[in-house]
Motif scaffolding. Structure first.
Motif, PDB file in Angstrom:
ATOM      1  N   VAL A 100       0.851  -1.193   0.000  1.00 37.14           N
ATOM      2  CA  VAL A 100       0.000   0.000   0.000  1.00 37.14           C
ATOM      3  C   VAL A 100       0.887   1.243   0.000  1.00 37.14           C
ATOM      4  CG1 VAL A 100      -1.874   1.228   1.138  1.00 37.14           C
ATOM      5  CG2 VAL A 100      -1.730  -1.256   1.339  1.00 37.14           C
ATOM      6  N   PRO A 101       1.176   1.839  -1.134  1.00 35.15           N
ATOM      7  CA  PRO A 101       1.901   3.118  -1.141  1.00 35.15           C
ATOM      8  C   PRO A 101       1.085   4.207  -0.443  1.00 35.15           C
ATOM      9  CG  PRO A 101       1.924   2.101  -3.321  1.00 35.15           C
ATOM     10  CD  PRO A 101       0.950   1.321  -2.494  1.00 35.15           C
ATOM     11  N   LEU A 102       1.737   5.001   0.382  1.00 27.29           N
ATOM     12  CA  LEU A 102       1.028   6.073   1.083  1.00 27.29           C
ATOM     13  C   LEU A 102       0.365   7.045   0.111  1.00 27.29           C
ATOM     14  CD1 LEU A 102       3.575   6.920   3.934  1.00 27.29           C
ATOM     15  CD2 LEU A 102       1.426   5.671   4.141  1.00 27.29           C
ATOM     16  N   ASP A 103       0.967   7.238  -1.064  1.00 27.81           N
ATOM     17  CA  ASP A 103       0.425   8.192  -2.035  1.00 27.81           C
ATOM     18  C   ASP A 103      -0.886   7.724  -2.640  1.00 27.81           C
ATOM     19  OD1 ASP A 103       2.897  10.213  -2.607  1.00 27.81           O
ATOM     20  OD2 ASP A 103       3.612   8.194  -2.203  1.00 27.81           O
ATOM     21  N   TYR A 172       4.429   1.963  -8.725  1.00 31.55           N
ATOM     22  CA  TYR A 172       5.612   1.340  -8.132  1.00 31.55           C
ATOM     23  C   TYR A 172       6.048   2.181  -6.940  1.00 31.55           C
ATOM     24  CZ  TYR A 172      10.576   0.446  -7.306  1.00 31.55           C
ATOM     25  OH  TYR A 172      11.783   0.177  -6.714  1.00 31.55           O
ATOM     26  N   GLU A 173       6.473   1.495  -5.872  1.00 33.90           N
ATOM     27  CA  GLU A 173       7.023   2.195  -4.720  1.00 33.90           C
ATOM     28  C   GLU A 173       8.201   1.409  -4.159  1.00 33.90           C
ATOM     29  OE1 GLU A 173       5.273   4.335  -0.779  1.00 33.90           O
ATOM     30  OE2 GLU A 173       5.167   2.143  -0.797  1.00 33.90           O
ATOM     31  N   THR A 200       7.399  -2.500  -4.307  1.00 32.78           N
ATOM     32  CA  THR A 200       5.982  -2.835  -4.464  1.00 32.78           C
ATOM     33  C   THR A 200       5.503  -2.412  -5.840  1.00 32.78           C
ATOM     34  OG1 THR A 200       5.580  -2.520  -2.099  1.00 32.78           O
ATOM     35  CG2 THR A 200       3.668  -2.484  -3.540  1.00 32.78           C
ATOM     36  N   PHE A 201       4.829  -3.332  -6.522  1.00 34.57           N
ATOM     37  CA  PHE A 201       4.191  -3.043  -7.803  1.00 34.57           C
ATOM     38  C   PHE A 201       2.690  -3.292  -7.652  1.00 34.57           C
ATOM     39  CE2 PHE A 201       8.500  -4.366  -8.634  1.00 34.57           C
ATOM     40  CZ  PHE A 201       8.955  -3.494  -9.608  1.00 34.57           C
TER      41      PHE A 201
END
Length: 676
Positions: A100-103, A172-173, A200-201
């Motif tokens: 889970v990217p924060l963005d 992506y992160e 992370t993808f």
């Protein structure tokens, strides 16, 4: 500055305004997370009344509502876009590897209090539902990079497009951190290997098939390394760092069907695979290894031999050298059918069915392979017989092969609508949590590989952990029962419209009785877990916000009074009994809270200040002040943002573990982002 009462999606699975929700729910928006400069997902929960955040072991983040956890974060149901996200074997959360990217967070809803009536066994103390941004809201290209203290690095990028019938996003992160600065062992300071490096993808898409049908598709991959320090986390004579290699993926699809304005349903299928590779070399002095293979040689037969293993010295004669592993692959297949009927504006019903299959594959755990099956039926009826009264009644019946029994978790609530913007709630709920697979039947053993002389004959031989743990206190193999909670809540929600602002206030009083709680230690040296503790928890929580044009103020506070008593077998001494109680209280604090201030400034500037505290953990209280200054500029066809964040730790002592050491109590982070 909207004046509508906030809506909640998670608590009953019905879309409800806060005035009609049968319980207290905190909503944290993605915008607030980004404006406050929060760097890690788990730290969001410092904003939630009654929740605490800390780190255990090497650098394992943990969060809890009202405590009751230490290393293993059970008793909270965590979902991402409706997909169960905790690990299957230990009902545990690995926050460092969350995809889970924060963005991409739209909002997080936290239901405070038992929510098993809607989500089943693991929602024992509450639920966390992380809702990500819709692909159509993030069309275009977005890039962001953050760098800061203690080796913190985060890079994010996404690309997507939207049309009338189809929207998609690929993101992506990279997340990287060096963790804490150092560790202390017997009064001596050593370097500490406890960081992580994750990639992370994510792919998200929405396809509109027709006016009545649409299809959501989500997929993701996580790979990286979670560092483990041999001195801190090494097992059985480890002489190198037992780092964990992570290789996870998930697939999720959901078909949404609307048959009319008053009837709609969805069918959701998800599959997740968690793959952990953890391998290390060991060296055990020959005399101690002989005691392992022949327990009669142990001079203290009541204690574990492996608890006091010496390091192999340069002159060690015939030590046992080999490779060990704790590799494990876990998968979860989950199916859900949820149906919503709006009979009238005053009578609404949500109901559904769920099925889940958990599979574990490991040479070390479950003797190679294990399975668990769960099936459930859930429902909630909302009825508003009068304008001033809303009633909710719901429940979840669930059967699990972990105990081969079925369980029912009910909830009833009455919401008295004092006016359009003021509600008084009375809530009664019950919930159960069954032992997870690892607690109930781990079948844990090590099979050494590449064994060196003179012990080559032991290549691949099985060494059961049941024979390694301290026999005097071992409960290994004991059948565990379910934990139970009875919760009573009285809460108030109100919105006050002032001349140029909105003041929101939510108060919660709770009285919880937790029985047959599982407490104890589970490792290769000690195995002492049992249904041996009863807890009584009482307290109150406050959540308030004040919104002006260009100004947002937010306050949270929680008070917890916890009383525990030992209810297990009488064969434990007083020290062991108290230790079992204390284990369930290491994340329980009497006072905790937060204050946040977000302010729009001239010249496209935005500032924020936040203060978080918890008084106190095992060793010290937690106190930190965060400050952020950002400038966001919108141009034709693109926008950009630059920001500086500082975290200032007011408390100088480690909070939970003596190795929670941060040398510089001023931490700085710089970030820059652009969107096309």
């Amino acid at each position: 500055m909207g004046s509508d009462i906030p809506e909640v999606l998670t608590t009953t699975r019905l879309r409800q305004p806060k005035s009609r929700v049968p319980g207290t729910t905190t909503i944290i928006t993605g915008e607030m997370i980004r404006d406050l400069g929060i760097m890690n997902l788990v730290e969001v929960f410092r904003l939630v009344p009654g929740m605490t955040v800390n780190a255990v072991g090497s650098n394992q983040p943990v969060t809890s509502y009202h405590g009751t956890v230490h290393y293993e974060q059970r008793r909270l149901q965590v979902q991402v876009d409706g997909r169960t996200s905790y690990r299957a074997s230990l009902s545990d959360m690995d926050w460092n590897t969350m995809p889970v990217p924060l963005d991409l967070i739209e909002r997080i809803e936290i239901s405070r209090g038992p929510n098993s009536a809607a989500y089943g066994i693991n929602a024992f103390l509450g639920t966390i539902n992380i809702i990500t941004r819709a692909p159509e809201d993030t069309a275009g290209i977005e890039l962001r990079a953050i760098s800061g203290s203690r080796g913190y690095r985060r890079a994010f990028g996404s690309v997507g497009d939207t049309s009338e019938d189809h929207s998609w996003r690929l993101a992506y992160e990279k997340r990287k951190s060096d963790g804490f600065d150092e560790q202390v062992d017997d009064g001596i300071t050593y370097p500490f290997r406890n960081g992580f490096d994750m990639n992370t993808f994510n792919y998200d898409s929405t396809l509109r098939i027709s006016n009545n049908y649409d299809l959501d598709l989500r997929a993701g991959v996580v790979d990286g390394i979670d560092e483990e320090d041999a001195r801190k986390n090494g097992k059985l004579g480890a002489d190198d760092n037992p780092d964990i290699l992570v290789d996870d993926y998930y697939l999720q699809t959901r078909l949404n069907v609307t048959t009319s304005e008053r009837h709609f349903y969805h069918v959701q299928v998800s599959f997740q695979n968690y793959d952990r590779r953890q391998r290390w070399t060991i060296c055990i002095p020959g005399d101690q290894f002989e005691q392992i293979i022949n327990p009669d040689l142990n001079p203290d037969p009541g204690d574990s031999v492996v608890e006091e293993l010496r390091d192999c010295g340069p002159d060690e004669t015939d030590p046992f050298r080999a490779n060990l592993n704790e590799d494990i692959e876990e998968s979860r297949l989950e199916l859900e059918l949820q149906d919503t009927l709006l009979f009238t504006p005053d009578l609404k019903l949500v109901s559904g069915l769920g099925y889940r299959k958990d599979t574990y594959r490991s040479e070390t755990f479950f003797n190679g392979r294990g399975n668990n099956y769960q099936s459930r039926v859930f429902g909630n009826l909302e009825y508003t017989p009068r304008e001033w009264l809303t009633l909710n009644a719901g429940g979840n019946w669930e059967r699990t092969t972990t105990t081969d029994e079925g369980y029912f978790s009910p909830r009833v609530a009455a919401n008295f609508i004092l006016s359009n913007n003021h509600t008084l709630r009375f809530v009664y709920s019950e919930a159960v949590r069954t032992p997870d697979a690892f607690e109930q039947n781990p079948d844990w053993s090590y099979r050494p590989r590449e064994v060196q002389a003179p012990y080559e004959a032991l290549e691949g031989q099985r060494f059961p952990v049941e024979e390694l743990v301290a026999p005097a206190t071992s409960t290994f193999g004991k059948t565990l029962e379910e934990e139970r909670i009875i919760s009573r809540e009285i809460s108030y929600f109100g919105q006050y419209y002032l001349s140029s602002s909105i003041f929101s206030l939510e108060l919660r009083y709770f009285n919880d009785q937790l029985r047959d709680m599982i407490s104890g230690i589970i490792n290769e040296e000690e195995w002492t877990i049992d249904n041996n503790v009863a807890l009584d928890q009482e307290g109150f929580e406050v959540e308030a916000s004040l919104d002006f044009p260009g100004t947002r103020l937010r306050l949270s506070y929680a008070y917890l009074d916890q009383d525990g008593r030992f209810t297990g077998e009488n064969d434990r001494d007083a020290g062991d009994r108290q230790y079992a109680i204390d284990l369930l209280g290491r994340l329980s604090v009497r006072h905790s809270g937060s204050f946040a201030w977000i302010q729009d400034l001239p010249f496209d500037l935005t500032s924020s200040a936040a203060f978080y505290f918890a008084d106190e953990f095992r060793r010290s209280q937690f106190e930190r002040a965060d400050f952020r200054l950002a400038r966001q500029v919108f141009k034709t066809g693109y926008s950009y943002e630059v920001a500086l964040t500082m975290q200032h730790y007011l408390s100088r002592e480690p909070t939970l573990s003596p190795d929670n050491i941060i040398r510089d109590h001023n931490q700085f982070f710089v970030e820059a982002g652009v969107r096309f």
